[in-house]
Enzyme design. Structure first.
Site, PDB file in Angstrom:
ATOM      1  N   LYS A  19       0.868  -1.193   0.000  1.00 29.41           N
ATOM      2  CA  LYS A  19       0.000   0.000   0.000  1.00 29.41           C
ATOM      3  C   LYS A  19       0.894   1.230   0.000  1.00 29.41           C
ATOM      4  O   LYS A  19       2.056   1.175   0.444  1.00 29.41           O
ATOM      5  CB  LYS A  19      -0.897   0.006   1.246  1.00 29.41           C
ATOM      6  CG  LYS A  19      -2.176   0.786   1.064  1.00 29.41           C
ATOM      7  CD  LYS A  19      -3.198   0.032   0.212  1.00 29.41           C
ATOM      8  CE  LYS A  19      -4.495   0.812   0.074  1.00 29.41           C
ATOM      9  NZ  LYS A  19      -5.499   0.049  -0.681  1.00 29.41           N
ATOM     10  N   ASP A  30      -6.816   4.423  -5.013  1.00 30.04           N
ATOM     11  CA  ASP A  30      -7.509   4.287  -3.735  1.00 30.04           C
ATOM     12  C   ASP A  30      -8.202   5.630  -3.516  1.00 30.04           C
ATOM     13  O   ASP A  30      -8.499   6.343  -4.479  1.00 30.04           O
ATOM     14  CB  ASP A  30      -6.518   3.930  -2.608  1.00 30.04           C
ATOM     15  CG  ASP A  30      -7.200   3.447  -1.330  1.00 30.04           C
ATOM     16  OD1 ASP A  30      -7.616   2.283  -1.292  1.00 30.04           O
ATOM     17  OD2 ASP A  30      -7.329   4.248  -0.376  1.00 30.04           O
TER      18      ASP A  30
END
Length: 453
Positions: A113, A153
């Protein structure tokens, strides 16, 4: 493993470890318990500064991050988030969840991430482009189609992915599948924007079938959804398509609640999508909805939605508290699944799981690492199409997505049964099943590769 001042990561770590210990996993596979400290530390954490110029010719600086958590199953895979709340704890929690979520898709993807504390709201396209180019100037050293494949995201959509890909291609002189969520004309996949929302609904559809022995579906169900971004919008559209009634949507300032039996329709969801693209508040639509929905300032949907059958938190982490979970149970909710990552607090999960202990017909809870895996699943399908230099049709991608989510649900159930991760009434706990299935798959790969012996 857990460092001071990392509450989000500590929550994710505690939730996983507690469910593993409550099962028979470590009795049947005692060698795996020693792997917990290994798998809970990222393989690599990259932090860097991002210096860029705003439209006033002033220099601004932000922090950039990439957490490359685990590559046992494939290249690191996980989104980039641009938001003021981004810090190492948030990204470690997201990356940790991503390891096991990616494992549950059945595709060859590791977990990672990244992102920045940059806030694109109120910025011009040129400012966002300049920021993305500066961000990628450093990130490109650490990613690649067979190394690390970021995606979008929060606040990283098609525009941002386009700028980031353009910067990568210019800096590296390579056109490769290094990012997912790309435009359809240059390597993107059909169904990618819809994937998380569609996949969430496909997963819950299997929950309903399993719980009712195939007697019920979404048809006739009242569904509360939080958020109003891609996940919420496409989950709502799929629920409507399957015969359900969507009675809530929300944003960071409040919630729209249906005032009668009628829920949102596709046109109203399209209006909400337009508002979100302009970064405006949902409350501006209240007059246009002409009394059909009431906007409640400062409230999330869960305690004010009235009677609901299904709840789909699809906004952000920890958006369902223990009190709100109790309100959902009292409102007759039977199914809850997370479209957001770690959408429920530990207290909320405890409420749901305890309700099942007391009542065989109690609430079914689907954790985000399983229920919202559809987005990264189609990202994996985009990677496959890029490798083949091919494009699949909408029907092909949607069928593959549905199959992945059905298999994911079945895997959670079968694993819970195999490791006695059940409620006292003998029904499988989906959160325990998901955690065990994801963990075991990654652990087996690490052992096979000699990372842990």
């Amino acid at each position: 493993m857990v460092q001071p001042h990392e509450p989000e990561f500590e929550q994710a770590f505690t939730e996983l470890l507690s469910t593993l210990k409550e099962s028979t996993l470590f009795q049947k596979r005692p060698e795996l318990e020693r792997l917990i400290p290994v798998i809970s530390i990222p393989e690599r954490v990259i932090q860097f500064r991002v210096v860029w110029e705003n439209d006033k010719n002033e220099l601004e600086v932000n922090r950039g991050f990439r957490v490359q958590f685990n590559s046992a199953l494939g290249p690191y895979k996980g989104g980039l988030r641009f938001h003021p709340t981004v810090n190492l704890s948030v990204l470690k929690f997201l990356g940790y969840e991503q390891i096991f979520k990616n494992a549950l898709t059945g595709l060859n993807m590791g977990g990672g991430k990244g992102g920045s504390d940059f806030d694109p709201k109120g910025r011009s396209d040129n400012e966002i482009r300049r920021f993305c180019y500066s961000f990628m100037a450093e990130l490109q050293r650490h990613i690649g189609a067979d190394t690390d494949v970021p995606a979008g995201d929060i606040n990283v959509g098609g525009r941002e992915i386009g700028f980031l890909f353009g910067a990568y291609k210019k800096l590296r002189n390579q056109f490769e599948g290094v990012l997912t969520g790309k435009g359809l004309d240059w390597g993107g996949s059909l169904i990618r924007p819809e994937a998380t929302g569609y996949g969430l609904v496909y997963y819950v559809q299997e929950m309903i079938k399993y719980a009712t022995e195939g007697k019920e579906s979404f048809a006739g169900k009242r569904v509360a959804i939080s958020g109003s971004g891609n996940v919420a919008q496409y989950a709502a559209l799929k629920v409507i398509e399957l015969g359900g009634t969507v009675v809530t949507l929300s944003d960071s300032r409040g919630s729209f609640i249906a005032t009668g039996e009628e829920g949102f329709n596709a046109q109203e969801i399209s209006q909400i999508a337009d508002i979100k693209l302009r970064h405006e508040q949902l409350s501006t639509l209240e007059n246009e909805f002409k009394g059909k929905f009431k906007y409640v300032e400062g409230s999330r949907p869960w305690a004010i939605a009235g009677k609901v059958d299904v709840a789909l938190p699809s906004a952000t982490q920890n958006e369902v508290s223990g009190e709100e979970a109790e309100a959902l149970v009292k409102a007759g909710c039977k199914y809850i699944a997370e479209g957001s990552n770690m959408g429920c607090t530990l207290e909320a999960i405890s409420v749901f799981e305890n309700d099942r202990l007391k009542n065989a017909k109690g609430i079914w809870y689907g954790p985000g690492k399983a229920a919202n895996a559809g987005g990264v699943a189609v990202s994996g399908l985009e990677m496959a199409q890029n490798s083949q230099r091919s494009n699949w049709t909408t029907d092909e991608v949607d069928a593959k997505l549905k199959n992945i989510m059905v298999n994911c649900f079945n895997n959670c159930v079968e694993t819970a049964n195999a490791y006695n991760a059940e409620d006292s009434n003998g029904l499988p706990s989906l959160v325990k099943g998901a955690n065990i299935a994801g963990f075991v798959k990654v652990a087996n790969a690490m052992i096979a590769q000699g990372e842990f012996w």
